[in-house]
Design a protein around this motif. Structure first.
Motif, PDB file in Angstrom:
ATOM      1  N   ALA A  54      33.979  28.339  43.935  1.00  0.00           N
ATOM      2  CA  ALA A  54      35.365  28.682  44.299  1.00  0.00           C
ATOM      3  C   ALA A  54      35.622  30.174  44.129  1.00  0.00           C
ATOM      4  CB  ALA A  54      36.342  27.870  43.453  1.00  0.00           C
ATOM      5  N   THR A  55      35.143  30.742  43.048  1.00  0.00           N
ATOM      6  CA  THR A  55      35.329  32.175  42.814  1.00  0.00           C
ATOM      7  C   THR A  55      34.579  32.989  43.857  1.00  0.00           C
ATOM      8  OG1 THR A  55      35.567  31.732  40.452  1.00  0.00           O
ATOM      9  CG2 THR A  55      35.136  34.005  41.087  1.00  0.00           C
ATOM     10  N   PHE A  56      33.368  32.571  44.184  1.00  0.00           N
ATOM     11  CA  PHE A  56      32.592  33.251  45.226  1.00  0.00           C
ATOM     12  C   PHE A  56      33.338  33.216  46.561  1.00  0.00           C
ATOM     13  CE2 PHE A  56      29.631  33.273  48.753  1.00  0.00           C
ATOM     14  CZ  PHE A  56      28.837  34.377  48.483  1.00  0.00           C
ATOM     15  N   CYS A  57      33.858  32.046  46.921  1.00  0.00           N
ATOM     16  CA  CYS A  57      34.584  31.908  48.201  1.00  0.00           C
ATOM     17  C   CYS A  57      35.840  32.778  48.207  1.00  0.00           C
ATOM     18  CB  CYS A  57      34.940  30.445  48.455  1.00  0.00           C
ATOM     19  SG  CYS A  57      33.504  29.414  48.841  1.00  0.00           S
ATOM     20  N   GLN A  58      36.569  32.818  47.106  1.00  0.00           N
ATOM     21  CA  GLN A  58      37.773  33.663  47.030  1.00  0.00           C
ATOM     22  C   GLN A  58      37.408  35.131  47.165  1.00  0.00           C
ATOM     23  OE1 GLN A  58      39.392  32.552  43.230  1.00  0.00           O
ATOM     24  NE2 GLN A  58      40.413  30.718  44.027  1.00  0.00           N
ATOM     25  N   LEU A  59      36.363  35.552  46.497  1.00  0.00           N
ATOM     26  CA  LEU A  59      35.931  36.941  46.561  1.00  0.00           C
ATOM     27  C   LEU A  59      35.465  37.301  47.971  1.00  0.00           C
ATOM     28  CD1 LEU A  59      35.594  39.369  44.674  1.00  0.00           C
ATOM     29  CD2 LEU A  59      33.264  38.590  44.217  1.00  0.00           C
ATOM     30  N   SER A  60      34.690  36.409  48.572  1.00  0.00           N
ATOM     31  CA  SER A  60      34.204  36.650  49.937  1.00  0.00           C
ATOM     32  C   SER A  60      35.353  36.730  50.925  1.00  0.00           C
ATOM     33  CB  SER A  60      33.236  35.549  50.359  1.00  0.00           C
ATOM     34  OG  SER A  60      32.083  35.586  49.573  1.00  0.00           O
ATOM     35  N   GLU A  61      36.333  35.850  50.778  1.00  0.00           N
ATOM     36  CA  GLU A  61      37.491  35.853  51.669  1.00  0.00           C
ATOM     37  C   GLU A  61      38.302  37.133  51.497  1.00  0.00           C
ATOM     38  OE1 GLU A  61      40.118  34.867  54.582  1.00  0.00           O
ATOM     39  OE2 GLU A  61      38.239  33.837  54.129  1.00  0.00           O
ATOM     40  N   ALA A  62      38.477  37.547  50.261  1.00  0.00           N
ATOM     41  CA  ALA A  62      39.272  38.751  49.990  1.00  0.00           C
ATOM     42  C   ALA A  62      38.636  39.998  50.610  1.00  0.00           C
ATOM     43  CB  ALA A  62      39.428  38.945  48.481  1.00  0.00           C
ATOM     44  N   TRP A  63      37.332  40.038  50.703  1.00  0.00           N
ATOM     45  CA  TRP A  63      36.639  41.213  51.233  1.00  0.00           C
ATOM     46  C   TRP A  63      36.054  40.963  52.628  1.00  0.00           C
ATOM     47  CZ3 TRP A  63      36.871  45.876  48.945  1.00  0.00           C
ATOM     48  CH2 TRP A  63      37.346  45.904  47.619  1.00  0.00           C
ATOM     49  N   SER A  64      36.434  39.883  53.279  1.00  0.00           N
ATOM     50  CA  SER A  64      35.822  39.520  54.563  1.00  0.00           C
ATOM     51  C   SER A  64      36.119  40.499  55.688  1.00  0.00           C
ATOM     52  CB  SER A  64      36.261  38.114  54.976  1.00  0.00           C
ATOM     53  OG  SER A  64      37.654  38.090  55.232  1.00  0.00           O
ATOM     54  N   HIS A  65      37.182  41.261  55.588  1.00  0.00           N
ATOM     55  CA  HIS A  65      37.538  42.201  56.653  1.00  0.00           C
ATOM     56  C   HIS A  65      37.132  43.637  56.321  1.00  0.00           C
ATOM     57  CE1 HIS A  65      39.618  38.959  58.601  1.00  0.00           C
ATOM     58  NE2 HIS A  65      40.344  38.734  57.525  1.00  0.00           N
ATOM     59  N   THR A  66      36.353  43.789  55.278  1.00  0.00           N
ATOM     60  CA  THR A  66      35.913  45.112  54.859  1.00  0.00           C
ATOM     61  C   THR A  66      34.467  45.321  55.271  1.00  0.00           C
ATOM     62  OG1 THR A  66      37.390  44.970  52.965  1.00  0.00           O
ATOM     63  CG2 THR A  66      35.681  46.655  52.870  1.00  0.00           C
ATOM     64  N   GLU A  74      29.805  43.416  45.505  1.00  0.00           N
ATOM     65  CA  GLU A  74      28.535  42.795  45.906  1.00  0.00           C
ATOM     66  C   GLU A  74      27.791  42.259  44.680  1.00  0.00           C
ATOM     67  OE1 GLU A  74      26.509  45.795  48.204  1.00  0.00           O
ATOM     68  OE2 GLU A  74      27.424  45.084  50.062  1.00  0.00           O
ATOM     69  N   ALA A  75      27.846  43.002  43.583  1.00  0.00           N
ATOM     70  CA  ALA A  75      27.194  42.552  42.347  1.00  0.00           C
ATOM     71  C   ALA A  75      27.851  41.276  41.824  1.00  0.00           C
ATOM     72  CB  ALA A  75      27.245  43.657  41.294  1.00  0.00           C
ATOM     73  N   GLN A  76      29.180  41.208  41.910  1.00  0.00           N
ATOM     74  CA  GLN A  76      29.894  39.984  41.485  1.00  0.00           C
ATOM     75  C   GLN A  76      29.482  38.803  42.354  1.00  0.00           C
ATOM     76  OE1 GLN A  76      33.990  41.662  41.724  1.00  0.00           O
ATOM     77  NE2 GLN A  76      34.307  40.577  39.776  1.00  0.00           N
ATOM     78  N   GLU A  77      29.427  39.025  43.674  1.00  0.00           N
ATOM     79  CA  GLU A  77      29.027  37.942  44.582  1.00  0.00           C
ATOM     80  C   GLU A  77      27.616  37.457  44.264  1.00  0.00           C
ATOM     81  OE1 GLU A  77      31.595  38.681  48.657  1.00  0.00           O
ATOM     82  OE2 GLU A  77      29.599  39.564  48.530  1.00  0.00           O
TER      83      GLU A  77
END
Length: 142
Positions: A54-66, A74-77
């Motif tokens: 869930a945290t990975f998906c939230q992080l990916s979504e938050a940065w998906s347009h960058t 990237e290190a967190q992901e």
């Protein structure tokens, strides 16, 4: 010469047997309860895996347009992806003993599958049967 019959100073065999059976009957539920393993460890592992996902998906979504994602993101992901992968391995090595354990394992297994936008796997994909089994397990009433 006949043997003299011993006098009864203790329990008769019938009384002793009845006592043993009563004792065994009263201990059986306790023994069965302690012999039945629960899925506490499996549920803990699955929960940790689902949280990482869930945290990975939230992080990916938050940065998906960058385009240029910062290195710390990237290190967190990568850390979250590694944690999830570890939980897949851990859960896979634990046997589920209850319906709740099976369903938890199915939820975690779904995070490992390449799902379409609508949360399905296309027929013909190698994961289709496993996806279908997971969905069936999750639909069974507890």
């Amino acid at each position: 010469m006949s043997k003299p019959h011993p006098t009864q100073t203790g329990l008769s065999r019938r009384t002793a047997l009845a006592g043993v059976l009563a004792l065994a009957g009263s201990a059986a539920p306790a023994l069965a309860a302690s012999a039945t393993p629960d899925d506490a460890e499996l549920l803990r592992v699955v929960q940790a895996g689902l949280e990482a996902d869930a945290t990975f998906c939230q992080l990916s979504e938050a940065w998906s347009h960058t385009v240029d994602i910062p290195p710390h993101v990237e290190a967190q992901e990568l850390t979250l992806a590694d944690a999830l992968s570890d939980k897949w391995d851990e859960a896979g090595s634990l046997q589920a003993h209850t319906l709740s354990g099976l369903q938890a394992k199915a939820r975690l297994a779904l995070t490992a599958m390449p799902l379409n936008r609508n949360g399905t796997v296309s027929p013909g994909a190698p994961e289709y049967l496993a996806w279908s089994l997971c969905r069936d397990l999750l639909r069974v009433a507890a």
